[in-house]
Design a protein around this motif. Structure first.
Motif, PDB file in Angstrom:
ATOM      1  N   TRP A 219       5.379  -1.947   4.252  1.00  0.00           N
ATOM      2  CA  TRP A 219       5.905  -1.138   3.156  1.00  0.00           C
ATOM      3  C   TRP A 219       7.317  -1.633   2.817  1.00  0.00           C
ATOM      4  CZ3 TRP A 219       4.700   4.794   3.743  1.00  0.00           C
ATOM      5  CH2 TRP A 219       3.307   4.976   3.852  1.00  0.00           C
ATOM      6  N   GLU A 220       7.580  -1.882   1.545  1.00  0.00           N
ATOM      7  CA  GLU A 220       8.885  -2.389   1.129  1.00  0.00           C
ATOM      8  C   GLU A 220       9.292  -1.791  -0.213  1.00  0.00           C
ATOM      9  OE1 GLU A 220       8.950  -6.607   0.972  1.00  0.00           O
ATOM     10  OE2 GLU A 220       8.546  -6.893   3.115  1.00  0.00           O
ATOM     11  N   PHE A 221      10.599  -1.950  -0.546  1.00  0.00           N
ATOM     12  CA  PHE A 221      11.096  -1.597  -1.867  1.00  0.00           C
ATOM     13  C   PHE A 221      10.826  -2.730  -2.844  1.00  0.00           C
ATOM     14  CE2 PHE A 221      14.024   1.158   0.577  1.00  0.00           C
ATOM     15  CZ  PHE A 221      13.735   2.354  -0.053  1.00  0.00           C
ATOM     16  N   SER A 222      10.556  -2.387  -4.096  1.00  0.00           N
ATOM     17  CA  SER A 222      10.489  -3.361  -5.177  1.00  0.00           C
ATOM     18  C   SER A 222      10.992  -2.664  -6.429  1.00  0.00           C
ATOM     19  CB  SER A 222       9.067  -3.887  -5.385  1.00  0.00           C
ATOM     20  OG  SER A 222       9.028  -4.824  -6.447  1.00  0.00           O
ATOM     21  N   GLY A 223      12.265  -2.883  -6.741  1.00  0.00           N
ATOM     22  CA  GLY A 223      12.866  -2.164  -7.854  1.00  0.00           C
ATOM     23  C   GLY A 223      12.920  -0.678  -7.574  1.00  0.00           C
ATOM     24  N   ASP A 224      12.286   0.105  -8.453  1.00  0.00           N
ATOM     25  CA  ASP A 224      12.285   1.559  -8.269  1.00  0.00           C
ATOM     26  C   ASP A 224      10.960   2.055  -7.690  1.00  0.00           C
ATOM     27  OD1 ASP A 224      10.664   1.072 -10.399  1.00  0.00           O
ATOM     28  OD2 ASP A 224      11.556   2.578 -11.734  1.00  0.00           O
ATOM     29  N   ALA A 225      10.216   1.149  -7.063  1.00  0.00           N
ATOM     30  CA  ALA A 225       8.917   1.533  -6.490  1.00  0.00           C
ATOM     31  C   ALA A 225       8.854   1.126  -5.027  1.00  0.00           C
ATOM     32  CB  ALA A 225       7.788   0.866  -7.271  1.00  0.00           C
ATOM     33  N   ILE A 226       7.923   1.748  -4.327  1.00  0.00           N
ATOM     34  CA  ILE A 226       7.608   1.370  -2.953  1.00  0.00           C
ATOM     35  C   ILE A 226       6.251   0.695  -2.974  1.00  0.00           C
ATOM     36  CG2 ILE A 226       7.078   2.244  -0.653  1.00  0.00           C
ATOM     37  CD1 ILE A 226       9.105   4.498  -1.297  1.00  0.00           C
ATOM     38  N   ILE A 227       6.185  -0.515  -2.446  1.00  0.00           N
ATOM     39  CA  ILE A 227       4.957  -1.301  -2.517  1.00  0.00           C
ATOM     40  C   ILE A 227       4.435  -1.606  -1.123  1.00  0.00           C
ATOM     41  CG2 ILE A 227       5.672  -2.337  -4.699  1.00  0.00           C
ATOM     42  CD1 ILE A 227       6.262  -4.930  -3.102  1.00  0.00           C
ATOM     43  N   ARG A 228       3.167  -1.961  -1.075  1.00  0.00           N
ATOM     44  CA  ARG A 228       2.535  -2.405   0.171  1.00  0.00           C
ATOM     45  C   ARG A 228       2.278  -3.906   0.043  1.00  0.00           C
ATOM     46  NH1 ARG A 228      -2.623  -2.404   0.369  1.00  0.00           N
ATOM     47  NH2 ARG A 228      -3.023  -0.410  -0.687  1.00  0.00           N
ATOM     48  N   THR A 229       2.873  -4.671   0.946  1.00  0.00           N
ATOM     49  CA  THR A 229       2.822  -6.128   0.833  1.00  0.00           C
ATOM     50  C   THR A 229       1.673  -6.762   1.591  1.00  0.00           C
ATOM     51  OG1 THR A 229       4.227  -6.515   2.776  1.00  0.00           O
ATOM     52  CG2 THR A 229       5.337  -6.142   0.666  1.00  0.00           C
ATOM     53  N   GLY A 230       1.117  -6.070   2.591  1.00  0.00           N
ATOM     54  CA  GLY A 230       0.089  -6.664   3.430  1.00  0.00           C
ATOM     55  C   GLY A 230       0.650  -7.464   4.588  1.00  0.00           C
ATOM     56  N   SER A 231       1.974  -7.533   4.696  1.00  0.00           N
ATOM     57  CA  SER A 231       2.594  -8.262   5.799  1.00  0.00           C
ATOM     58  C   SER A 231       2.660  -7.374   7.038  1.00  0.00           C
ATOM     59  CB  SER A 231       4.005  -8.710   5.413  1.00  0.00           C
ATOM     60  OG  SER A 231       4.891  -7.609   5.403  1.00  0.00           O
ATOM     61  N   ARG A 232       3.121  -7.942   8.123  1.00  0.00           N
ATOM     62  CA  ARG A 232       3.290  -7.185   9.366  1.00  0.00           C
ATOM     63  C   ARG A 232       4.766  -7.001   9.711  1.00  0.00           C
ATOM     64  NH1 ARG A 232      -1.409  -6.430  12.175  1.00  0.00           N
ATOM     65  NH2 ARG A 232      -3.193  -7.537  11.305  1.00  0.00           N
ATOM     66  N   GLU A 233       5.593  -7.030   8.689  1.00  0.00           N
ATOM     67  CA  GLU A 233       7.018  -6.850   8.896  1.00  0.00           C
ATOM     68  C   GLU A 233       7.376  -5.376   8.747  1.00  0.00           C
ATOM     69  OE1 GLU A 233       9.098  -9.373   6.251  1.00  0.00           O
ATOM     70  OE2 GLU A 233       8.333 -11.234   7.138  1.00  0.00           O
ATOM     71  N   ALA A 234       8.342  -4.952   9.563  1.00  0.00           N
ATOM     72  CA  ALA A 234       8.809  -3.565   9.495  1.00  0.00           C
ATOM     73  C   ALA A 234      10.131  -3.533   8.742  1.00  0.00           C
ATOM     74  CB  ALA A 234       8.982  -3.002  10.904  1.00  0.00           C
ATOM     75  N   ALA A 235      10.202  -2.726   7.698  1.00  0.00           N
ATOM     76  CA  ALA A 235      11.406  -2.638   6.889  1.00  0.00           C
ATOM     77  C   ALA A 235      12.048  -1.270   7.072  1.00  0.00           C
ATOM     78  CB  ALA A 235      11.053  -2.895   5.424  1.00  0.00           C
ATOM     79  N   ILE A 236      12.932  -0.925   6.150  1.00  0.00           N
ATOM     80  CA  ILE A 236      13.659   0.335   6.237  1.00  0.00           C
ATOM     81  C   ILE A 236      12.722   1.535   6.133  1.00  0.00           C
ATOM     82  CG2 ILE A 236      14.111   0.574   3.767  1.00  0.00           C
ATOM     83  CD1 ILE A 236      16.970   1.430   4.530  1.00  0.00           C
TER      84      ILE A 236
END
Length: 424
Positions: A219-236
């Motif tokens: 789960w990551e930020f993209s502009g004013d949205a929260i998106i699901r990238t499919g990666s295995r990285e942990a973000a904020i």
């Protein structure tokens, strides 16, 4: 005269098997951090009952993350620990670090300023991602068996799965079985979180709802949205502090917690909890409030340890009779605690079915209830429609003569069992 209440696991598990097999009831699952511990692997990543947990529980995750920090960062965390109460876990530690990053600016606390604490939070998230990122083993396992049960029955209502876990094991199990699920994100290139879709219930029942209430890898930020990238990285977005973030950041978590509350406020709903210690104050508060407000919903909590060690769950069950706690050596049912006491087999085939949830001679010799183990609960669900099973490793088991569902027995004298209203 002291009286002891006995609970018969056969009666309650027979009723549960019927519910699981029929597909008519509204069922939810709350899968806590103890569930992935049931998947044990060897050094090659293959299933091995004597191996290490694929992903540690919260306590193990905390120890692994803190232990892997650079010494300078570990010194800062060690300095924070006395301020965080008894045995703080990684989520509590991360919350304190994020609050400091937002509040102190250029001032220093334990040698770090706000920017330093922000970097420390990012470092902890990266380490969380590395620890909870392993893939599901290729062999059949508890997650694939649970998904097999979900997809194996025509349902009037979709199964809803709530989990505070960050890993992608459930997603992998659904996709491996080619079963559709919805997690609040929509789109294909960069799926974005859509809170309106979470509150609606318009998808077909065959679409399982999967709600990651503490966030997820990818789960990551993209502009004013929260998106699901499919990666295995942990973000904020891994376990954010709800009160200190802006509206965009709070959006998925407030919507998902509201979904849990809505599920429990729906009449005739049943939530099965496994791997959840009831130590998470925010989730437990939602459960408590909903149980008090809606007496037509129920929670069955399958706990791994003995009843006297599951004090958080047991204490809540004593106040809320629509919460039943099934522990290793006893249960709290209808607000009444007591040890387990199996009865006579319910049918000629019942002895083999009983072996899926009960083991005679275990523990102190009285036997043990097994379904606090996520692997065994998943198998129990997968076999819900079986009418007979091959004998387990225990072989033929001697059967008790009594068959109380919930009975009160005098501890002194020769008074026999007095079956209570729980038998209905």
């Amino acid at each position: 005269m002291t009286q002891t209440t006995l609970h018969n696991p056969d009666r309650f598990m027979a009723d549960l098997r019927q519910i699981l097999a029929q597909g008519r009831k509204r069922i939810g699952l709350l899968i806590g951090a103890g569930a992935p511990v049931a998947v044990r692997v060897n050094e090659e990543g293959k299933l091995d009952r004597d191996g290490q947990p694929l992903i540690p529980d919260v306590e193990g995750l905390t120890e692994a993350v803190v232990g892997d920090l650079e010494q300078s960062d570990k010194t800062v965390v060690d300095a924070l620990l006395p301020e965080l109460g008894e045995n703080p876990n990684i989520e509590i530690i991360l919350t304190r670090i994020r609050r400091l990053s937002q509040s102190i600016g250029k001032a220093e606390v334990h040698g770090l300023n706000g920017a330093g604490y922000e970097e420390l939070a990012s470092c902890i998230c990266r380490k969380i991602g590395g620890i909870v990122g392993p893939s599901l083993p290729n062999e059949p396992n508890p997650f694939t068996e649970l998904v097999s049960w979900i997809g194996g029955t025509h349902r009037d209502h979709a199964i809803e799965v709530f989990t505070p876990n960050y890993d992608l094991l459930l997603e992998e199990a659904f996709e491996r079985a080619r079963l559709p699920y919805f997690d609040g994100f929509t789109g294909s290139h960069k799926p974005f979180f859509d809170p309106a879709s979470v509150s609606d219930d318009v998808l077909p029942p065959r679409w399982t709802r999967l709600w990651k209430i503490h966030g997820s890898l990818g789960w990551e930020f993209s502009g004013d949205a929260i998106i699901r990238t499919g990666s295995r990285e942990a973000a904020i977005l891994i376990y954010p502090d709800h009160l200190k973030y802006d509206q965009i950041t709070r959006q998925p978590f407030s919507a998902l917690y509201e979904r849990l509350r809505t599920f429990l406020m729906t009449p005739d709903s049943l939530l099965l909890c496994v791997g959840f210690s009831f130590g998470d104050a925010q989730i437990s508060a939602v459960l408590d409030e909903a149980l008090a407000a809606n007496t037509h919903s129920a929670i069955f909590a399958f706990q791994f340890r003995a009843l006297d060690q599951e004090y958080a769950a047991a204490n809540l069950a004593l106040r809320r009779p629509n919460l039943s706690v099934y522990a290793r050596d006893g249960a709290v049912i209808f607000g009444v605690p007591g040890p387990w006491q199996p009865g006579r087999p319910l049918s000629d085939e019942w002895a083999s079915i009983r072996s899926t949830f009960w083991k005679f001679g275990a523990g102190d010799g009285r036997g043990e209830f097994l379904l606090g183990d996520f692997a065994l609960l998943a198998r129990f669900c997968a076999l819900a429609q079986a009418t007979a099973l091959r004998p387990g490793e225990e072989g033929e088991q001697s059967e008790p003569e009594e068959e109380p569902a919930t009975a009160t027995v005098a501890a002194a004298g020769n008074a026999g069992p007095m079956v209570s209203g729980a038998d209905a």
